[in-house]
Write a protein that holds these residues in place. Structure first.
Motif, PDB file in Angstrom:
ATOM      1  N   SER A 189     -44.301  29.354  16.743  1.00 61.66           N
ATOM      2  CA  SER A 189     -44.625  28.540  17.054  1.00 61.66           C
ATOM      3  C   SER A 189     -44.968  26.799  17.610  1.00 61.66           C
ATOM      4  O   SER A 189     -45.654  26.108  17.074  1.00 61.66           O
ATOM      5  CB  SER A 189     -43.397  27.217  15.346  1.00 61.66           C
ATOM      6  OG  SER A 189     -43.697  28.551  14.541  1.00 61.66           O
ATOM      7  N   TYR A 190     -44.565  27.291  18.724  1.00 63.88           N
ATOM      8  CA  TYR A 190     -44.910  26.090  20.270  1.00 63.88           C
ATOM      9  C   TYR A 190     -46.438  26.176  20.276  1.00 63.88           C
ATOM     10  O   TYR A 190     -47.259  25.386  20.777  1.00 63.88           O
ATOM     11  CB  TYR A 190     -43.771  26.486  21.144  1.00 63.88           C
ATOM     12  CG  TYR A 190     -43.868  25.677  22.018  1.00 63.88           C
ATOM     13  CD1 TYR A 190     -44.461  24.362  22.039  1.00 63.88           C
ATOM     14  CD2 TYR A 190     -44.022  26.316  23.110  1.00 63.88           C
ATOM     15  CE1 TYR A 190     -45.081  23.310  23.049  1.00 63.88           C
ATOM     16  CE2 TYR A 190     -43.860  25.144  24.730  1.00 63.88           C
ATOM     17  CZ  TYR A 190     -44.388  23.999  24.427  1.00 63.88           C
ATOM     18  OH  TYR A 190     -44.823  22.891  25.266  1.00 63.88           O
ATOM     19  N   VAL A 220     -48.583  25.238  17.271  1.00 69.28           N
ATOM     20  CA  VAL A 220     -49.169  23.828  17.532  1.00 69.28           C
ATOM     21  C   VAL A 220     -49.409  23.524  19.185  1.00 69.28           C
ATOM     22  O   VAL A 220     -50.725  22.240  18.440  1.00 69.28           O
ATOM     23  CB  VAL A 220     -47.603  22.670  17.727  1.00 69.28           C
ATOM     24  CG1 VAL A 220     -48.171  21.440  17.848  1.00 69.28           C
ATOM     25  CG2 VAL A 220     -46.939  23.211  15.927  1.00 69.28           C
ATOM     26  N   THR A 221     -49.389  23.333  20.039  1.00 72.17           N
ATOM     27  CA  THR A 221     -49.847  23.315  21.264  1.00 72.17           C
ATOM     28  C   THR A 221     -51.451  23.846  21.035  1.00 72.17           C
ATOM     29  O   THR A 221     -52.274  22.978  21.311  1.00 72.17           O
ATOM     30  CB  THR A 221     -49.400  23.367  22.094  1.00 72.17           C
ATOM     31  OG1 THR A 221     -48.474  23.218  21.560  1.00 72.17           O
ATOM     32  CG2 THR A 221     -49.806  22.938  23.680  1.00 72.17           C
ATOM     33  N   SER A 281     -46.095  18.224  24.728  1.00 69.76           N
ATOM     34  CA  SER A 281     -46.327  19.260  23.844  1.00 69.76           C
ATOM     35  C   SER A 281     -44.666  19.502  24.307  1.00 69.76           C
ATOM     36  O   SER A 281     -44.325  20.078  23.807  1.00 69.76           O
ATOM     37  CB  SER A 281     -47.173  20.640  24.032  1.00 69.76           C
ATOM     38  OG  SER A 281     -46.678  21.291  25.423  1.00 69.76           O
ATOM     39  N   SER A 310     -42.263  18.033  23.569  1.00 69.01           N
ATOM     40  CA  SER A 310     -40.964  17.642  22.586  1.00 69.01           C
ATOM     41  C   SER A 310     -40.995  18.717  21.303  1.00 69.01           C
ATOM     42  O   SER A 310     -40.274  18.655  20.871  1.00 69.01           O
ATOM     43  CB  SER A 310     -41.735  16.285  21.592  1.00 69.01           C
ATOM     44  OG  SER A 310     -43.197  16.670  21.078  1.00 69.01           O
ATOM     45  N   SER A 311     -42.271  19.731  21.830  1.00 67.77           N
ATOM     46  CA  SER A 311     -42.404  21.025  20.483  1.00 67.77           C
ATOM     47  C   SER A 311     -41.540  22.424  21.587  1.00 67.77           C
ATOM     48  O   SER A 311     -41.351  23.059  20.816  1.00 67.77           O
ATOM     49  CB  SER A 311     -43.829  21.245  20.157  1.00 67.77           C
ATOM     50  OG  SER A 311     -43.914  20.049  19.561  1.00 67.77           O
ATOM     51  N   CYS A 312     -41.475  22.021  22.788  1.00 69.77           N
ATOM     52  CA  CYS A 312     -40.282  23.282  22.756  1.00 69.77           C
ATOM     53  C   CYS A 312     -39.316  23.474  22.691  1.00 69.77           C
ATOM     54  O   CYS A 312     -38.783  22.041  22.673  1.00 69.77           O
ATOM     55  CB  CYS A 312     -41.020  22.828  24.485  1.00 69.77           C
ATOM     56  SG  CYS A 312     -40.454  24.395  26.004  1.00 69.77           S
ATOM     57  N   SER A 356     -40.159  12.485  20.141  1.00 65.12           N
ATOM     58  CA  SER A 356     -41.811  12.987  19.673  1.00 65.12           C
ATOM     59  C   SER A 356     -41.394  11.655  18.939  1.00 65.12           C
ATOM     60  O   SER A 356     -40.723  10.747  18.055  1.00 65.12           O
ATOM     61  CB  SER A 356     -40.783  14.356  18.206  1.00 65.12           C
ATOM     62  OG  SER A 356     -41.658  14.108  16.993  1.00 65.12           O
ATOM     63  N   GLU A 399     -46.761  14.474  12.946  1.00 63.69           N
ATOM     64  CA  GLU A 399     -47.637  15.265  12.821  1.00 63.69           C
ATOM     65  C   GLU A 399     -48.655  16.202  12.216  1.00 63.69           C
ATOM     66  O   GLU A 399     -49.346  15.533  11.411  1.00 63.69           O
ATOM     67  CB  GLU A 399     -46.651  16.880  12.880  1.00 63.69           C
ATOM     68  CG  GLU A 399     -46.376  18.091  12.751  1.00 63.69           C
ATOM     69  CD  GLU A 399     -45.913  18.988  12.302  1.00 63.69           C
ATOM     70  OE1 GLU A 399     -45.455  20.153  12.438  1.00 63.69           O
ATOM     71  OE2 GLU A 399     -44.664  19.138  11.181  1.00 63.69           O
TER      72      GLU A 399
END
Length: 835
Positions: free
Chosen positions: A390-391, A394-395, A444, A446-448, A572, A576
């Motif tokens: 998912s990371y 998103v990235t 990115s 904050s999404s890790c 974050s 989004e």
């Protein structure tokens, strides 16, 4: 009970469509030099994948990999090569390769060249049919005796979809020389039940003067044969041939009644003259099917693997031993089920830290840290692919979509420039793409995923401790994974990470290669200094990379690596961006209508983002309906009987369910997976659902008349925020056992052929097993499991207390042979039950 039986899980297929050569008939003009080609993959007669269309060539290089679970039984795996022409409405079939399921083992895991065979509509058959035949004696009106052949068409299985729908099959029966007889048409079914009987009189022409369907001498009866053909009723269109079978009457010589299943054959049993040379196709097929025993049977082996992170040294652990013995045969592929198992039980971080520390002990120079293909790097790679999917989406997915859709020329190698290309414009295009990818990555943090951050923190601490004099090593230890092994690889092969549905065409692939190389260099802390520019072998890359030699880039990388590998975490923004997870053409049933019919299903473009599900009349058109992801209560398969259509699923929301038919069985699973993932954390998710539709005032599945009645079947377990819940530990443990079992000879060599005296670890040291009980139990348990327990369970389906058995064995240190182990297990199993 059912829990004592073997459970067969979904088979898994890994396909690699490599290349084709010499395509087209040898007698044709210029073969296929003026046509573009592509390759499709089919399970029986259902297409599940296709490659991109490749430029004009008689020897195209496809180079595409497809990994998928097979959600239904199948008989044949087929590859078709088609040619596209601007003057043809339909694609032109060049040839095919068909491999029956039972023959897949012959080619498993190896690359093979296959000769293309002709594509004949009357040869595309993968249907089975059940027949019953018997021969009776009858006395006619004039007293003579005749033979009567009775043929019953009972049922068929596995009929293909016709234009996305179940077909309307019927069968014809013919005895050579007699009239053809026909069954009734069965509507909308893939498994018709005919149960129809036909009679054929077989008489001697010398003794019977009446009219008969057929005349033959009695001694020639055994030379006769019955032909059964299966057809799809085309209504106003032409009927479609589905297959035939021919059965000789002599089969009744020894049996009064013959009943059997027959696999239908092509027209005329496929006899044809030798075809022209159509070319060949290079394929690599890997097919696995897990047969998983009841959970209790894996308790001992599972516990043994879960103890691995605690074993000192880590090289004496069961997980490390598995990696050692499988390295030569399958590389480090055997470590994936270990990683998944440890991940599920929250034991992975400790194991990864231990194996990374072991590798660092053998690392002499800081600039080579974690650069090789080792047990540690492979395990961390697998972890990132599992938890970081998912990371990546998103990235990278939004910027990759832009690269694919805009398709700007980015070639900067003077040797590869095409006529009319402007290298400065290309360089500007490439720099723009690189900047967008680089910015997306460095913003990115904050999404890790938390587990990746924990692992990176451990790597950073280990590297700093091992190389205290090098201030950059704490960054290179992390960047060697997050940039080199994660982001750069995903940019290079977006198809592998489900970021794109197809491999890129050659021009975009070249663009992605240049972006990936630049991202690797930008992310490698040690290369972010001007004295490292000499490491570029290509002058054009040296000149291009100088555009990024700024303190700002270095600081962005440093800040990003700090945020994902230190205790300080970036917050974050809470906003989004929307990005597309999956889109494609489907058939959707109109909502709110009561009548069931073909007109209720329409082609629509289905699109799911991280925020909403929508369908459109066509791609790029305005949405006809939008369903917020937060409103999805469940996503489940829909029974075929609901609308007489295969490959259907339902999106359950507070209003009426959305019923959707995907293009094939693999696509159905893909849609369900994506929609379940994106809605996994929604409040109010259902625990039960109706597997069929509400039609005619009641639910077809449970016959309840109230439309608001709660579901009659439990919902499929969903993947919640914790990724561990999506892992089947029994299945992973069975795979671990299969790797141990298939590499038993190497295990024996490591132990000195059944000797449990000592174990040599490849670190230059010797460890004695009496001080490492877990290490000895690896070998003892595998021998016991393979030779006694597994065959016993699979043959007799006994429920044995494996945990207790393992505890007995693990505490005994005097075994010298399999006989000693077998004797103990035999005496133990005698107490458990009688075989």
């Amino acid at each position: 009970g059912d829990q004592d039986c073997v459970s067969t899980y979904t088979p898994v297929m890994l396909l690699s469509a490599g290349e084709a050569k010499n395509l087209g008939p040898s007698s044709g003009p210029n073969r296929l030099r003026d046509l573009c080609t592509f390759c499709t993959i089919s399970l029986d007669q259902e297409e599940v994948y296709r490659t991109k269309v490749y430029e004009k060539s008689v020897s195209p290089f496809y180079g595409e990999d497809f990994y998928f679970e097979i959600p239904r039984p199948f008989q044949c795996l087929s590859f078709y090569v088609y040619a596209k022409s601007m003057f043809q409405i339909r694609d032109l079939p060049v040839g095919k390769v068909a491999i029956r399921k039972e023959d897949l083992y012959k080619y498993c895991g190896k690359e093979n060249w296959f000769q293309l065979q002709p594509v004949d509509p009357h040869s595309e058959v993968q249907v089975s049919e059940r027949l019953e035949m018997k021969l009776n004696e009858l006395i006619t009106e004039n007293g003579s005796i005749c033979q009567q052949l009775v043929v019953q068409i009972i049922a068929c299985q596995g009929l293909p979809l016709i234009s996305g729908q179940n077909c309307d099959p019927y069968a014809t029966v013919t005895l050579v020389g007699s009239d053809q007889k026909k069954t009734k048409v069965k509507k909308k079914t893939s498994d018709p039940q005919f149960e129809e009987t036909f009679h054929f009189e077989v008489t001697r022409s010398s003794s019977y003067k009446g009219r008969s369907h057929f005349h033959v001498e009695e001694e020639d009866i055994e030379k006769l044969e019955i032909k059964v053909e299966l057809w799809n009723n085309g209504n106003l269109a032409q009927d479609v041939f589905l297959g035939e079978t021919r059965v000789s009457v002599k089969i009744l010589r020894n049996d009064h009644i013959h009943r059997a299943w027959y696999l239908l054959q092509p027209k005329g049993n496929g006899t044809k003259s030798k075809p022209d040379d159509l070319g060949s196709l290079r394929l690599k097929v890997t097919y696995t099917e897990d047969n998983v025993l009841p959970s209790a049977c894996y308790t001992a082996l599972r516990n043994l693997m879960l103890k691995s992170p605690d074993v000192k040294p880590i090289s004496a652990s069961a997980a490390h031993v598995l990696g050692d013995i499988c390295r030569e045969s399958v590389g480090y592929e055997a470590l994936l089920p270990v990683v998944r198992l440890l991940l599920h039980h929250n034991r992975l971080l400790l194991f990864l830290t231990s194996v990374a520390a072991l590798e660092l002990e053998n690392t002499q120079e800081a600039n080579t840290i974690f650069r090789g293909n080792s047990l540690a790097t492979r395990c961390i790679d697998d972890m990132m692919k599992i938890v970081g999917r998912s990371y990546l989406t998103v990235t990278l997915k939004p910027v990759l979509n832009e690269i694919f859709e805009s398709n700007k020329t980015c070639e900067i190698d003077p040797v590869k420039l095409k006529e009319g290309d402007n290298v400065e414009v290309n360089k500007e295009n490439l720099q723009g793409y690189v900047q967008k990818v680089f910015t997306s990555i460095t913003q990115s943090s904050s999404s890790c995923p938390p587990l990746m951050c924990d692992v990176f923190r451990s790597l950073r601490q280990l590297a700093s401790k091992h190389f205290p004099a090098d201030p950059h090593v704490q960054y290179s230890a992390v960047s060697s994974f997050i940039f080199l092994r994660f982001f750069a690889v995903a940019v290079l092969s977006p198809h592998t990470f489900q970021l794109r549905s197809h491999h890129p065409d050659p021009e975009i692939s070249r663009t992605l290669t240049l972006i990936s190389k630049t991202i690797q260099s930008l992310g490698s802390w040690g290369s972010l200094s001007k004295n490292k520019l000499s490491s570029f072998k290509e002058t054009y890359m040296y000149d291009f990379f100088k555009l990024f030699q700024e303190d700002e880039c270095i600081e962005k990388v440093k800040m990003f690596l700090d945020e994902i590998s230190s205790n300080v975490s970036k917050e974050s923004s809470g906003v989004e961006d929307s990005f597309v997870l999956k889109e494609g053409e489907v058939h959707k049933r109109a909502q709110g209508r009561k009548r069931i019919g073909k007109k209720n299903f329409k082609k629509r473009w289905l699109r799911v983002t991280n925020q909403e599900l929508s369908y459109h009349k066509q791609k790029g058109k305005e949405a006809l309906c939008v369903i917020p992801v937060k409103n999805i209560l469940s996503v489940e398969k829909l029974e075929e009987s609901a609308f007489n259509r295969k490959n259907m699923f339902q999106v359950i929301q507070s209003e009426k369910p959305l019923y959707v038919q995907a293009g094939n069985c693999v696509e159905t699973n893909s849609w369900i997976e994506v929609l379940s993932q994106v809605s996994r954390c929604n409040p109010g998710r259902l625990s039960t659902f109706h597997p069929s539709a509400y039609v005619g005032g009641s639910w077809l599945c449970c016959k309840e008349p109230n439309e608001s009645t709660p579901g009659c079947k439990p919902c499929t377990a969903t993947v919640l925020a914790n990724i561990q819940l999506d892992i089947d530990c029994d299945r992973e443990t069975e795979r671990i056992f299969s790797f141990f079992s298939s590499n038993r000879s190497r295990l024996q060599k490591m132990e000195g052929v059944y000797s449990l005296q000592q174990y040599k670890i490849k670190t230059g040291q010797m460890y004695f097993l009496n001080t490492h009980v877990c290490d000895s139990s690896v070998y003892v348990f595998i021998i016991f499991y393979q030779n006694v327990l597994s065959p016993l369970l699979k043959k007799c389906f006994l429920s044995i207390d494996v945990t207790k058995t393992y505890e007995i064995i693990a505490n005994v240190k005097s075994f010298q042979s399999i006989q000693d182990i077998s004797c103990l297990i035999f005496s133990f199993t005698q107490k458990q039950s009688t075989v």
